[in-house]
Design an enzyme around this catalytic site. Sequence first.
Site: not given
Length: 293
Positions: A175, A212
């Site tokens: 992420e 993400k």
Amino acid sequence: MSKAEQRAQMTNGAGFIAALDQSGGSTPKALALYGVPETDYSSDEEMFGEIQEMRARIILADDFTKDKVIGAILFERTLGEEIDGHKVADYLWSVKGIVPFLKIDKGLEETANGVQLMKPIPGLADTLSKAQGVFGTKERSVIHEANADGIAAIVAQQFDVAREVTDAGMVPIVEPEVNIHSETKAEAENILKEEILKNLDQLTEGQEIMLKLTLPNQANLYDEVADHPRVLRVVALSGGYSTEQACDLLNQNNKMIASFSRALTEGLAKQQSDAEFNAALGSNVNKIHQASV
């Protein structure tokens, strides 16, 4: 628990991943939005108790089903908590059929080169070996501006951690968030995409990851990333957008599904009756699910 079943759900499931991983830093803000001010608790113990009650209420809600929610990200402390006599990760998978992930990062370094790298993660190997029943991990760092050196450093660090996670037999959610308020957001996203593709090409057979990413300014920017053979799924973070905005942007990105935190819990309050709470949560779940499929 069948890893193959969980992998199939993460690859093909029609739904989204719920981010229920509020940690020490983000919990007071999340609780305040939930109608629990800091004056309502006097210790970390009580604070974490309040957020666990909120999490359990969400997980137990009627609309929180595997048909719409295919995975959920938990905070490390949550692994020791229970719902209806099951450890939370076990409850998610064995009762609800929802794939559990574990947030493993320990917060962010100070900003340098326009980015915030992850702080070191002490005892990671130990944490991974103890994470029984957990399919994968999530680790977050943040990009504030289009600085090529900073972005390269962030992606390299993320992939180093990802390799450690895949070596432990788990699937990491990488992420590298781009700050939605960045004045050079679009430019940063283009640099980020190239760095991700470069690092993906260096992964070997059997090293699979998820990503993400912040909803991009340019629709479908990350399609090439989603199509990469080492990528199971690309999920989107809401990054401070409202549920409405986040879903509108997600609708424009055909190969991303949601992994929302704030947008999932928007409008929920401790003071609501179960019927009111379930209606508000159900509305959010349905919007996010629709935008994801």
